[in-house]
Motif scaffolding. Structure first.
Motif, short mmCIF file in Angstrom:
data_model
loop_
_atom_site.label_atom_id
_atom_site.label_comp_id
_atom_site.label_asym_id
_atom_site.label_seq_id
_atom_site.Cartn_x
_atom_site.Cartn_y
_atom_site.Cartn_z
N ALA A 68 1.01 -1.32 0.01
CA ALA A 68 0.06 0.13 0.00
C ALA A 68 0.88 1.27 -0.11
CB ALA A 68 -0.76 -0.01 1.23
N TYR A 69 1.80 1.22 0.99
CA TYR A 69 2.87 2.27 0.85
C TYR A 69 3.57 2.64 -0.47
CZ TYR A 69 2.31 3.62 5.67
OH TYR A 69 1.75 4.35 7.07
N ALA A 70 3.91 1.43 -1.08
CA ALA A 70 4.61 1.50 -2.30
C ALA A 70 3.76 2.01 -3.53
CB ALA A 70 5.13 0.14 -2.81
N GLN A 71 2.64 1.68 -3.20
CA GLN A 71 1.62 2.27 -4.39
C GLN A 71 1.19 3.94 -4.22
OE1 GLN A 71 0.09 0.84 -6.81
NE2 GLN A 71 0.93 -1.07 -6.61
N LEU A 72 1.53 4.24 -2.95
CA LEU A 72 1.46 5.79 -2.77
C LEU A 72 2.58 6.59 -2.92
CD1 LEU A 72 -0.90 5.75 0.80
CD2 LEU A 72 -1.60 6.41 -1.46
N GLY A 73 3.71 5.60 -3.20
CA GLY A 73 5.10 6.45 -3.58
C GLY A 73 5.57 6.73 -2.48
N ASP A 74 5.47 6.12 -1.08
CA ASP A 74 6.25 6.31 0.12
C ASP A 74 6.92 5.03 0.07
OD1 ASP A 74 7.54 6.62 2.45
OD2 ASP A 74 5.52 7.03 3.48
N TYR A 75 8.28 5.11 -0.45
CA TYR A 75 9.04 3.79 -0.77
C TYR A 75 9.87 3.33 0.66
CZ TYR A 75 8.38 4.26 -5.71
OH TYR A 75 7.83 4.32 -6.93
N GLU A 76 10.25 4.53 1.28
CA GLU A 76 10.84 4.23 2.55
C GLU A 76 10.07 3.54 3.58
OE1 GLU A 76 12.71 7.72 4.34
OE2 GLU A 76 13.90 8.00 2.52
N ALA A 77 8.57 3.82 3.62
CA ALA A 77 7.77 3.16 4.55
C ALA A 77 7.42 1.83 4.12
CB ALA A 77 6.67 4.01 4.82
N ALA A 78 7.41 1.78 2.72
CA ALA A 78 7.10 0.34 1.98
C ALA A 78 8.20 -0.67 2.41
CB ALA A 78 7.06 0.38 0.55
N GLU A 79 9.61 0.02 2.22
CA GLU A 79 10.61 -0.96 2.41
C GLU A 79 10.48 -1.42 3.93
OE1 GLU A 79 15.30 -0.63 1.25
OE2 GLU A 79 14.51 1.02 2.31
N LYS A 80 10.33 -0.44 4.78
CA LYS A 80 10.53 -0.94 6.33
C LYS A 80 9.55 -2.14 6.63
CE LYS A 80 8.79 0.78 10.69
NZ LYS A 80 7.56 -0.04 10.80
N TYR A 81 8.11 -1.98 5.87
CA TYR A 81 7.33 -3.03 6.21
C TYR A 81 7.75 -4.46 5.54
CZ TYR A 81 4.37 0.32 8.93
OH TYR A 81 4.18 1.02 9.77
N TYR A 82 8.41 -4.15 4.25
CA TYR A 82 8.54 -5.43 3.38
C TYR A 82 9.79 -6.11 4.25
CZ TYR A 82 6.25 -4.29 -0.73
OH TYR A 82 5.05 -4.03 -1.79
N LEU A 83 10.92 -5.72 4.71
CA LEU A 83 11.74 -6.00 5.54
C LEU A 83 11.64 -6.51 6.80
CD1 LEU A 83 14.76 -3.27 4.87
CD2 LEU A 83 14.08 -5.56 3.87
N GLU A 84 10.40 -6.03 7.65
CA GLU A 84 9.78 -6.57 8.88
C GLU A 84 9.17 -8.07 8.33
OE1 GLU A 84 7.42 -4.26 11.11
OE2 GLU A 84 8.76 -2.69 10.85
N ALA A 85 8.59 -8.01 7.31
CA ALA A 85 7.94 -9.21 6.75
C ALA A 85 8.94 -10.43 6.63
CB ALA A 85 7.07 -8.92 5.54
N LEU A 86 9.97 -9.96 5.68
CA LEU A 86 11.11 -10.87 5.45
C LEU A 86 11.65 -11.43 6.60
CD1 LEU A 86 12.51 -9.37 2.15
CD2 LEU A 86 11.00 -11.56 2.44
N LYS A 87 11.93 -10.68 7.68
CA LYS A 87 12.46 -11.23 8.84
C LYS A 87 11.63 -12.26 9.40
CE LYS A 87 14.91 -6.98 10.74
NZ LYS A 87 14.98 -5.94 11.75
N LEU A 88 10.26 -12.12 9.42
CA LEU A 88 9.66 -13.20 9.83
C LEU A 88 9.26 -14.44 8.81
CD1 LEU A 88 6.81 -10.81 11.20
CD2 LEU A 88 8.29 -12.32 12.59
N ASP A 89 9.33 -14.20 7.64
CA ASP A 89 9.18 -15.08 6.47
C ASP A 89 10.13 -14.82 5.56
OD1 ASP A 89 8.45 -17.21 4.99
OD2 ASP A 89 6.29 -16.52 4.96
N PRO A 90 11.45 -15.42 5.49
CA PRO A 90 12.41 -14.98 4.60
C PRO A 90 12.35 -15.53 3.08
CG PRO A 90 13.53 -15.52 6.69
CD PRO A 90 11.95 -15.90 6.57
N LYS A 91 11.26 -16.52 2.91
CA LYS A 91 11.31 -17.33 1.82
C LYS A 91 9.99 -16.97 1.27
CE LYS A 91 14.50 -21.14 2.81
NZ LYS A 91 14.44 -22.56 2.89
N ASP A 92 9.12 -15.89 1.72
CA ASP A 92 7.91 -15.51 1.03
C ASP A 92 8.20 -15.06 -0.21
OD1 ASP A 92 4.89 -15.14 1.32
OD2 ASP A 92 5.70 -12.99 0.99
N GLN A 93 7.79 -15.53 -1.28
CA GLN A 93 7.94 -15.46 -2.69
C GLN A 93 7.49 -14.09 -2.95
OE1 GLN A 93 10.33 -17.29 -4.65
NE2 GLN A 93 10.67 -17.87 -2.57
#
Length: 302
Positions: A68-93
């Motif tokens: 959602a943040y990426a779609q709004l152009g807020d790339y820093e916020a988008a990156e923050k949540y993506y990285l949090e998600a990958l910490k919990l599930d590093p293989k989520d495609q």
């Protein structure tokens, strides 16, 4: 006995609370996804944040927040949540794919390539082929870019003019000029009611094939259906290029008052005056151009 009943009561209470929280989270997630599907990413984030207050460790939620943040152009916020998600599930495609695309958009090429390398072959979709094509293009690996782009030609939204321009350049760089016209004609046929597509198509015809007749036909066909200032101006500019001064002046007269002080229009009128050997008109238009340019500068600064 009382202790046992108390423990059972507490367990039941915990169970009820847990079930209630699960329902609330599902409710917020579904509402958020529905808002995202309709393009209302701000409201989607509001719903996701309600979920986030209950549970900050749900990888699906974090992934959707990032999107959602990426779609709004807020790339820093988008990156923050993506990285949090990958910490919990590093293989989520899905998250790996989204993070690779986001990293590229942020100019982090090496990081993008890293996440790409983590994506399994059976999870590669058209977005990843497109990303690989863009990366190869940036690295001047035009053959590799071509191979990736050809895998998405039937899937990509061809109103993406960045892709259209790069693909045409790749066809030129790899000596596949015979494929250019069929491609841009396909773009035109699909989007011929879109003025941007018509202008883009006409420019390719001229810039790649020097086909002014074909370009004029496409532009005039559109104007016959709908008067559009940008298309009319494009026709005026191209007419001037081939020395059709009278036609250029006629097309300029078709423009609405909204384009009266457009810099491209004023410059074109100045060039016509110079061509017709009218120095006073050249001077007049130059003064107007300077005034309009000064106004644009002031607006930009303010």
């Amino acid at each position: 006995m009382k202790k046992i009943l108390l423990i059972l009561g507490l367990l039941m209470l915990i169970g009820c609370t847990s079930a209630d929280q699960k329902k609330k989270k599902e409710h917020y997630l579904i509402k958020g996804m529905n808002y995202s599907k309709s393009g209302n990413y701000t409201k989607a984030i509001d719903e996701y944040k309600e979920f986030y207050e209950i549970d900050k460790k749900d990888p699906v939620l974090l992934r959707e927040l990032g999107l959602a943040y990426a779609q709004l152009g807020d790339y820093e916020a988008a990156e923050k949540y993506y990285l949090e998600a990958l910490k919990l599930d590093p293989k989520d495609q899905i998250t790996l794919s989204n993070t690779a695309i986001l990293s590229y958009k942020m100019g982090k090429l090496e990081r993008s390539q890293y996440y790409l390398s983590q994506i399994s072959s059976d999870s590669i979709d058209f977005k990843i082929y497109l990303l690989k094509g863009y990366i190869a293009y940036d690295e001047n690996k035009y053959e590799e870019a071509y191979l990736n782009f050809t895998k998405v030609l039937n899937l990509i939204d061809i109103e993406d003019y960045t892709f259209v321009g790069k693909y045409v350049e790749i066809l030129q760089k790899t000596n596949r000029t015979n494929e250019i016209y069929p491609f841009i004609y396909r773009v035109y046929e699909v989007k011929k009611n879109d003025p941007d597509a018509v202008i883009t198509y006409s420019r390719f015809l001229i810039d790649v094939f020097s086909d002014y007749d074909g370009a004029f036909k496409a532009l005039k066909t559109y104007i016959a259906r709908e008067k559009n200032n940008r298309v009319i101006l494009e026709l005026a500019k191209r007419s001037f290029e081939v020395g059709k001064i009278n036609d250029t002046e006629l097309y300029l007269k078709l423009l609405t008052d909204a384009y009266k002080y457009d810099l491209d229009v004023l410059n074109l009128k100045k060039e016509i005056a110079a061509h017709n050997n009218k120095p006073k008109d050249v001077e007049k238009y130059q003064k107007i151009i300077e005034k309009v340019s000064d106004l644009d500068s002031e607006e930009y600064q303010n």
